[in-house]
Design a protein around this motif. Sequence first.
Motif, PDB file in Angstrom:
ATOM      1  N   HIS A   1       9.944  12.191  68.195  1.00  0.00           N
ATOM      2  CA  HIS A   1      11.068  11.405  67.453  1.00  0.00           C
ATOM      3  C   HIS A   1      10.635   9.807  67.533  1.00  0.00           C
ATOM      4  O   HIS A   1       9.592   9.465  67.933  1.00  0.00           O
ATOM      5  CB  HIS A   1      12.502  11.556  68.085  1.00  0.00           C
ATOM      6  CG  HIS A   1      13.745  10.880  67.265  1.00  0.00           C
ATOM      7  ND1 HIS A   1      13.936  11.160  66.068  1.00  0.00           N
ATOM      8  CD2 HIS A   1      14.718  10.194  67.782  1.00  0.00           C
ATOM      9  CE1 HIS A   1      14.960  10.505  65.594  1.00  0.00           C
ATOM     10  NE2 HIS A   1      15.342   9.853  66.736  1.00  0.00           N
TER      11      HIS A   1
ATOM     12  N   LEU B   1      17.992  14.953  57.238  1.00  0.00           N
ATOM     13  CA  LEU B   1      18.326  14.762  58.818  1.00  0.00           C
ATOM     14  C   LEU B   1      19.189  16.167  59.519  1.00  0.00           C
ATOM     15  O   LEU B   1      18.814  16.547  60.516  1.00  0.00           O
ATOM     16  CB  LEU B   1      18.729  13.616  59.165  1.00  0.00           C
ATOM     17  CG  LEU B   1      17.699  12.510  58.822  1.00  0.00           C
ATOM     18  CD1 LEU B   1      18.344  11.219  58.857  1.00  0.00           C
ATOM     19  CD2 LEU B   1      16.540  12.390  59.607  1.00  0.00           C
TER      20      LEU B   1
ATOM     21  N   LEU C   1      12.638  14.033  61.671  1.00  0.00           N
ATOM     22  CA  LEU C   1      12.613  13.177  60.268  1.00  0.00           C
ATOM     23  C   LEU C   1      12.052  13.889  59.227  1.00  0.00           C
ATOM     24  O   LEU C   1      12.095  13.545  58.070  1.00  0.00           O
ATOM     25  CB  LEU C   1      11.924  11.877  60.684  1.00  0.00           C
ATOM     26  CG  LEU C   1      12.728  10.698  61.346  1.00  0.00           C
ATOM     27  CD1 LEU C   1      13.488  11.104  62.775  1.00  0.00           C
ATOM     28  CD2 LEU C   1      12.027   9.165  61.437  1.00  0.00           C
TER      29      LEU C   1
ATOM     30  N   GLU D   1      21.461  12.425  65.074  1.00  0.00           N
ATOM     31  CA  GLU D   1      21.155  13.945  64.818  1.00  0.00           C
ATOM     32  C   GLU D   1      20.169  13.963  66.338  1.00  0.00           C
ATOM     33  O   GLU D   1      20.270  15.011  66.831  1.00  0.00           O
ATOM     34  CB  GLU D   1      20.267  14.340  63.711  1.00  0.00           C
ATOM     35  CG  GLU D   1      20.951  14.016  62.382  1.00  0.00           C
ATOM     36  CD  GLU D   1      22.266  14.540  62.050  1.00  0.00           C
ATOM     37  OE1 GLU D   1      22.505  15.418  63.213  1.00  0.00           O
ATOM     38  OE2 GLU D   1      22.950  14.529  61.144  1.00  0.00           O
TER      39      GLU D   1
ATOM     40  N   ALA E   1      19.260   9.127  61.704  1.00  0.00           N
ATOM     41  CA  ALA E   1      18.470   9.803  62.601  1.00  0.00           C
ATOM     42  C   ALA E   1      18.866  10.084  64.014  1.00  0.00           C
ATOM     43  O   ALA E   1      18.516  10.885  64.735  1.00  0.00           O
ATOM     44  CB  ALA E   1      16.840   9.602  62.387  1.00  0.00           C
TER      45      ALA E   1
END
Length: 545
Positions: free
Chosen positions: A82, A15, A45, A65, A62
């Motif tokens: 995402h 990540l 991912l 980030e 995730a």
Amino acid sequence: MRIAVGQVNPTVGDLSGNRDQILSRMMEARRSGADLVVFPELALLGYPPRDLLLRSGFLDTADREFAAVVEASRDIAVILGHVARGGTRAANTADPSSAAFGGADLLYNTAFLLAHGAVVGQQTKHRLPSFDVFEEERYFTPGTDVGVLEWEGLRFGLSVCEDFWYDGGVLAAQTAAGVDLLVNVSASPYFRGKPQLRYALARKWAQQSGTLFIYANLVGGQDELVFDGGSFCVRPDGGFLLSAPRFADGLYVFDTAGEPVAPPDEDGLATVEQALVLGVRDYLDKNGIRGAVVGISGGVDSAVVASLACQALGPNRVVGTFFPSRYTAPESGQEARELAQALGIPLVQIEIEPILDAFKRALSPHLAVAGVTAENLQARVRGVLWMALANALGYVVLACGNKSELATGYTTLYGDTVGALAPIGDLVKEEVYALARWINAQAPHPIIPEGTLSRLPSAELRPNQRDDEDLPPYEVLDPLVRALVVENRPCDELVSLFGASTVREVARRLHSAEYKRHQLPLVLKVSPKAFGMGRRFPITHRFPD
């Protein structure tokens, strides 16, 4: 308007590393003067994340980030794939195999528009593919709403991968509402012929909407899948404003008012070769593996695998082996040495007869070491030696079986099937020969010896053995394997083309070898249906067709 496509090569689960790739491409896009940069589906991912989506903390990390990418969008707009989380659903909490892996959270595969350090809007994926290698219905919930997002006076129709492949649905609704740009973020793995399918669909949507269609695809190898990139932008008249390279990560920039560029190249043997090279390279590099051992027999399969390995890794990370027995033809040794010399790799040679004799002495009080048992024992001795070399070097073995062999079980379990990866396991024999000739044609001097290409193929496990004595001729077997495995055609339909006895025998062998294929190394997928995660037949069944 200047638009950039960040064709990134993420590693599933890395990540922070994937975030850094995205931020680096955003910085590059700013320097290029881009107003907007588009990244593929689940770019943070990696794809497919599979059960990592159900691991505690994975999505929390995730999302942190993702927040860093949102913050970095203050001076450039970003479209990015995402995961969106929203609510919960009823889940089986009584069964521990369900309770331990969650499944109550609602997850949406989503395209986001970011700008000015905030989320401007999002579009969820409606069509969740659950065929072949795809299993999104296991993890995601289908979206229901369709929207058009506005930024800087422009109307954007965002979509995620599979929605682009359906008539109606998300893109049709956005087209009807009126858009200035259609943007599809994808994680679409390669197979031969797939790029042309994408171009045809994109031209259709661009023509129907009367606007540009932008397609951003992942690139890179992920286990048995290879993503080809090949991102593009097509106009309503069918001209391309962007045609990004296949199998190469990078930032690719175009102007919406620019002149058309050359259309993408045709998808052929060169593309297949690129896919296999990238698949080998990323499998080893992303897993931190030093190099590869290839068992070179003097035949075409191992010659092609060794050539691909050298392209992927460099000759300094490839070790060839030649393990002759009493049945090995002198020409095989000569051609193995010629190949190793042409590739610039070392060739470890070990005579296996003394080892075979030791096995036979140990077994002979209990059974007769003859026939198929003796043949398979030779292959298994070689497998043990390959694995010992790989262990000592910190390498992996690359298996050299082709699709025709794997389909019919013309392999030895724990012998020539050992290894971590089967680079040509999705090529039928005629395709292996074609790729070998292509490799030679592209090299300054022939890599694969002419004798390897002209001699009849043989496993060399008994005197004067030939493949066409154990199998139908490859000119018959190869199209029959395609018909059964790739096209899923019923046997009765094929009898008129191949003959009843041939069809029934190959179908029988296809079924009886299922248990072997469940123990194979990963097969790099370059056809619509490969042996691996996308083919899920039971080992035990009695359906006769």
